[in-house]
Scaffold this motif. Structure first.
Motif, PDB file in Angstrom:
ATOM      1  N   LYS A 107       0.784  -1.233   0.000  1.00 17.92           N
ATOM      2  CA  LYS A 107       0.000   0.000   0.000  1.00 17.92           C
ATOM      3  C   LYS A 107       0.816   1.283   0.000  1.00 17.92           C
ATOM      4  O   LYS A 107       0.246   2.367   0.004  1.00 17.92           O
ATOM      5  CB  LYS A 107      -0.954  -0.011   1.198  1.00 17.92           C
ATOM      6  N   ARG A 158       1.522   3.803   4.761  1.00 18.14           N
ATOM      7  CA  ARG A 158       0.752   2.797   5.492  1.00 18.14           C
ATOM      8  C   ARG A 158       1.720   1.811   6.118  1.00 18.14           C
ATOM      9  O   ARG A 158       2.815   1.633   5.624  1.00 18.14           O
ATOM     10  CB  ARG A 158      -0.204   2.070   4.539  1.00 18.14           C
ATOM     11  N   SER A 188      -9.703   2.726   3.471  1.00 15.50           N
ATOM     12  CA  SER A 188      -9.306   3.781   2.527  1.00 15.50           C
ATOM     13  C   SER A 188     -10.249   4.979   2.597  1.00 15.50           C
ATOM     14  O   SER A 188      -9.814   6.138   2.546  1.00 15.50           O
ATOM     15  CB  SER A 188      -9.271   3.238   1.102  1.00 15.50           C
ATOM     16  N   LYS A 241      -9.345   8.772   3.714  1.00  9.58           N
ATOM     17  CA  LYS A 241      -9.709   9.887   2.815  1.00  9.58           C
ATOM     18  C   LYS A 241     -10.494  10.950   3.572  1.00  9.58           C
ATOM     19  O   LYS A 241     -10.230  12.146   3.437  1.00  9.58           O
ATOM     20  CB  LYS A 241     -10.532   9.335   1.646  1.00  9.58           C
TER      21      LYS A 241
END
Length: 165
Positions: free
Chosen positions: A74, A78, A155, A159
């Motif tokens: 990733k 991460r 995710s 975000k």
């Protein structure tokens, strides 16, 4: 005086320990279920997924991607949470019987060691595309796909955090 043992001491185990436990569980005719993932920011979709996976057998074994494995998959930002924290939090989930942290990009080696009766993955996979499908199928096991919980993803959480900061 040694530190008191916690409930996590028996859940977070090594590859060597899982081999011994698998032998014991096989002798007890237990149905073994395996799943894996990063579980970087734990959310309700993860918990529902794990609860569903545990319902496919007697013992749920979770392969947890190590920090280095996640960086390979990733990128350098991460994981958000380190592997010890992720393993500790996951160990509190009743549906999980044990957790093995692995360094490889895929859990293929771990799946070969465990040879589960049921291999579980989430979301957009087809059974034939799941890493370990061949090992499990050759040994009489099956692959189950559990649908994602709509709107629940690490995710998306990341975000949202970025957008709000």
């Amino acid at each position: 005086m040694p530190a008191a043992k916690t409930f996590t001491d028996h859940k977070i185990i090594t590859l060597e320990e899982i081999s011994n436990r698998v032998l014991r569980w096989r002798k007890e005719s237990r149905k073994l279920v395996f799943t894996n993932g990063c579980f970087d920011i734990l959310h309700s979709g993860h918990v529902r997924y794990l609860q569903t996976a545990s319902g496919f057998g007697d013992i749920l074994i979770l392969g947890l991607n190590s920090d280095s494995s996640i960086r390979k998959l990733k990128g350098s930002l991460r994981p958000i949470m380190n592997q010890d924290d992720r393993a500790y939090i996951l160990s509190a989930i009743k549906a999980i019987d044990c957790i093995v942290i692995f360094d490889e990009e895929t859990p293929a080696k771990l799946i070969q060691t465990i040879c589960p009766d049921v291999l579980v993955k989430g979301g957009d996979y087809l059974p034939e595309d799941v890493v370990g499908n061949d090992t499990v199928s050759e040994n009489g096991g099956i692959v189950k796909i559990v649908p994602y919980v709509e709107g629940k993803s690490t995710s998306e959480i990341i975000k949202t955090i970025w957008e709000q900061s």
